[in-house]
Motif scaffolding. Sequence first.
Motif, PDB file in Angstrom:
ATOM      1  N   MET A   1       0.850  -1.183   0.000  1.00 14.71           N
ATOM      2  CA  MET A   1       0.000   0.000   0.000  1.00 14.71           C
ATOM      3  C   MET A   1       0.892   1.241   0.000  1.00 14.71           C
ATOM      4  O   MET A   1       1.853   1.324   0.729  1.00 14.71           O
ATOM      5  N   GLN A   2       0.572   2.194  -0.803  1.00 15.08           N
ATOM      6  CA  GLN A   2       1.361   3.415  -0.913  1.00 15.08           C
ATOM      7  C   GLN A   2       1.227   4.255   0.358  1.00 15.08           C
ATOM      8  O   GLN A   2       0.172   4.306   0.973  1.00 15.08           O
ATOM      9  N   ASP A   3       2.316   4.961   0.745  1.00 18.60           N
ATOM     10  CA  ASP A   3       2.274   5.836   1.904  1.00 18.60           C
ATOM     11  C   ASP A   3       1.242   6.940   1.740  1.00 18.60           C
ATOM     12  O   ASP A   3       0.625   7.367   2.706  1.00 18.60           O
ATOM     13  N   GLU A   4       1.055   7.410   0.497  1.00 13.18           N
ATOM     14  CA  GLU A   4       0.052   8.450   0.253  1.00 13.18           C
ATOM     15  C   GLU A   4      -1.329   7.962   0.655  1.00 13.18           C
ATOM     16  O   GLU A   4      -2.125   8.712   1.212  1.00 13.18           O
ATOM     17  N   ILE A   5      -1.620   6.719   0.390  1.00 21.75           N
ATOM     18  CA  ILE A   5      -2.916   6.167   0.759  1.00 21.75           C
ATOM     19  C   ILE A   5      -3.030   6.083   2.271  1.00 21.75           C
ATOM     20  O   ILE A   5      -4.101   6.317   2.833  1.00 21.75           O
ATOM     21  N   LEU A   6      -1.934   5.780   2.951  1.00 24.32           N
ATOM     22  CA  LEU A   6      -1.968   5.734   4.414  1.00 24.32           C
ATOM     23  C   LEU A   6      -2.329   7.094   5.003  1.00 24.32           C
ATOM     24  O   LEU A   6      -3.098   7.179   5.961  1.00 24.32           O
ATOM     25  N   ILE A   7      -1.812   8.168   4.416  1.00 24.41           N
ATOM     26  CA  ILE A   7      -2.190   9.509   4.881  1.00 24.41           C
ATOM     27  C   ILE A   7      -3.653   9.766   4.555  1.00 24.41           C
ATOM     28  O   ILE A   7      -4.386  10.342   5.361  1.00 24.41           O
ATOM     29  N   GLN A   8      -4.113   9.306   3.398  1.00 25.44           N
ATOM     30  CA  GLN A   8      -5.526   9.462   3.055  1.00 25.44           C
ATOM     31  C   GLN A   8      -6.409   8.711   4.052  1.00 25.44           C
ATOM     32  O   GLN A   8      -7.475   9.203   4.444  1.00 25.44           O
ATOM     33  N   ILE A   9      -5.968   7.541   4.500  1.00 27.38           N
ATOM     34  CA  ILE A   9      -6.723   6.768   5.494  1.00 27.38           C
ATOM     35  C   ILE A   9      -6.809   7.551   6.800  1.00 27.38           C
ATOM     36  O   ILE A   9      -7.888   7.688   7.385  1.00 27.38           O
ATOM     37  N   SER A  10      -5.675   8.074   7.265  1.00 28.89           N
ATOM     38  CA  SER A  10      -5.665   8.860   8.501  1.00 28.89           C
ATOM     39  C   SER A  10      -6.603  10.051   8.399  1.00 28.89           C
ATOM     40  O   SER A  10      -7.390  10.326   9.316  1.00 28.89           O
ATOM     41  N   ASN A  11      -6.519  10.774   7.290  1.00 31.44           N
ATOM     42  CA  ASN A  11      -7.372  11.948   7.101  1.00 31.44           C
ATOM     43  C   ASN A  11      -8.841  11.564   7.026  1.00 31.44           C
ATOM     44  O   ASN A  11      -9.699  12.263   7.562  1.00 31.44           O
ATOM     45  N   LYS A  12      -9.144  10.436   6.373  1.00 34.48           N
ATOM     46  CA  LYS A  12     -10.540   9.998   6.240  1.00 34.48           C
ATOM     47  C   LYS A  12     -11.112   9.636   7.605  1.00 34.48           C
ATOM     48  O   LYS A  12     -12.260   9.981   7.915  1.00 34.48           O
ATOM     49  N   MET A  71     -10.290   6.984  -2.417  1.00 32.29           N
ATOM     50  CA  MET A  71      -8.843   6.927  -2.252  1.00 32.29           C
ATOM     51  C   MET A  71      -8.203   6.360  -3.503  1.00 32.29           C
ATOM     52  O   MET A  71      -8.733   5.460  -4.131  1.00 32.29           O
ATOM     53  N   SER A  72      -7.038   6.912  -3.818  1.00 30.01           N
ATOM     54  CA  SER A  72      -6.309   6.390  -4.967  1.00 30.01           C
ATOM     55  C   SER A  72      -4.834   6.637  -4.774  1.00 30.01           C
ATOM     56  O   SER A  72      -4.426   7.602  -4.143  1.00 30.01           O
ATOM     57  N   SER A  73      -4.064   5.763  -5.317  1.00 24.57           N
ATOM     58  CA  SER A  73      -2.617   5.953  -5.333  1.00 24.57           C
ATOM     59  C   SER A  73      -2.300   6.917  -6.465  1.00 24.57           C
ATOM     60  O   SER A  73      -2.801   6.785  -7.562  1.00 24.57           O
ATOM     61  N   ARG A  74      -1.469   7.873  -6.186  1.00 29.67           N
ATOM     62  CA  ARG A  74      -1.132   8.879  -7.191  1.00 29.67           C
ATOM     63  C   ARG A  74       0.137   8.501  -7.926  1.00 29.67           C
ATOM     64  O   ARG A  74       1.120   9.216  -7.881  1.00 29.67           O
ATOM     65  N   THR A 109       5.016  10.506  -2.796  1.00 31.91           N
ATOM     66  CA  THR A 109       5.948   9.417  -2.560  1.00 31.91           C
ATOM     67  C   THR A 109       7.059   9.583  -3.582  1.00 31.91           C
ATOM     68  O   THR A 109       6.806   9.628  -4.785  1.00 31.91           O
ATOM     69  N   ILE A 110       8.279   9.736  -3.082  1.00 31.08           N
ATOM     70  CA  ILE A 110       9.440   9.945  -3.936  1.00 31.08           C
ATOM     71  C   ILE A 110      10.435   8.831  -3.625  1.00 31.08           C
ATOM     72  O   ILE A 110      10.886   8.706  -2.493  1.00 31.08           O
ATOM     73  N   HIS A 111      10.718   8.019  -4.620  1.00 30.46           N
ATOM     74  CA  HIS A 111      11.612   6.872  -4.459  1.00 30.46           C
ATOM     75  C   HIS A 111      11.209   6.026  -3.258  1.00 30.46           C
ATOM     76  O   HIS A 111      12.049   5.626  -2.447  1.00 30.46           O
ATOM     77  N   GLY A 112       9.900   5.781  -3.136  1.00 29.53           N
ATOM     78  CA  GLY A 112       9.394   4.893  -2.102  1.00 29.53           C
ATOM     79  C   GLY A 112       9.254   5.521  -0.727  1.00 29.53           C
ATOM     80  O   GLY A 112       8.899   4.825   0.222  1.00 29.53           O
ATOM     81  N   ARG A 113       9.520   6.805  -0.595  1.00 29.17           N
ATOM     82  CA  ARG A 113       9.420   7.466   0.716  1.00 29.17           C
ATOM     83  C   ARG A 113       8.411   8.604   0.631  1.00 29.17           C
ATOM     84  O   ARG A 113       8.442   9.410  -0.300  1.00 29.17           O
ATOM     85  N   VAL A 187       8.778  20.406   5.899  1.00 28.66           N
ATOM     86  CA  VAL A 187       8.798  19.254   4.997  1.00 28.66           C
ATOM     87  C   VAL A 187       9.122  18.016   5.855  1.00 28.66           C
ATOM     88  O   VAL A 187      10.169  17.968   6.501  1.00 28.66           O
ATOM     89  N   TYR A 188       8.169  17.081   5.876  1.00 32.07           N
ATOM     90  CA  TYR A 188       8.347  15.842   6.628  1.00 32.07           C
ATOM     91  C   TYR A 188       8.826  14.752   5.669  1.00 32.07           C
ATOM     92  O   TYR A 188       8.205  14.513   4.637  1.00 32.07           O
ATOM     93  N   PHE A 189       9.918  14.108   6.017  1.00 28.99           N
ATOM     94  CA  PHE A 189      10.442  12.977   5.264  1.00 28.99           C
ATOM     95  C   PHE A 189      10.142  11.743   6.117  1.00 28.99           C
ATOM     96  O   PHE A 189      10.893  11.436   7.040  1.00 28.99           O
TER      97      PHE A 189
END
Length: 195
Positions: A1-12, A71-74, A109-113, A187-189
């Motif tokens: 699962m993409q990290d972006e989706i995890l943030i979308q889950i938290s926000n939802k 939700m979608s992976s970008r 998500t940049i290079h998996g992060r 900027v959070y890494f």
Amino acid sequence: MQDEILIQISNKIKDVRKEKNITIQDLANKAQVSKGLISQIENNRTIPSLPVLMKIIDALNLDLTDFFKDMSSRKKAANRIEFKKPKEYKPFEKEYAKGFLYRRMFTRTIHGRLVDFVLLELKNGARRTRNVKTESFEYNYMIKGKLEYEIEDQKYIFQEGESLFFDSRMPHKLSNIGGVDATMLVVYFFLPENA
């Protein structure tokens, strides 16, 4: 699962909870988890396990399809350009602290992060009274104002044009000591699990 989706889950989770006027404590009780865990999930400070996520979705009286439908992976081409105007920055509450106004500019998500670009405004006199930690490294650029940043009992005076980079897993808090509203780019890494 993409990290972006995890943030979308938290926000939802946070958005639905607030929309239904459910307190963090009520959601925690219904999902049979701690209030602190719900808060950490909503503030992108921890990732829920699948069983915990299922309990939370059930406690919000949603079915899985409704929860995940928007939700979608970008996954975008590396050369894609995205332009946003300030009115498109999405306000969010990272953790409750009076006078702290967060606006998310971009999450990628940049290079998996996962990298999260946030504009933080601290109202005149705003201060965090307790330390926080985030599972990330953090870069801050002071756009306007003057802050006192306390990181592991070390204090830094942070002023316009200055930068700060640190491991935000260390306990930290900040206060606006400049006499005017302050604005900072953050900027959070985010770190991978078990880092």
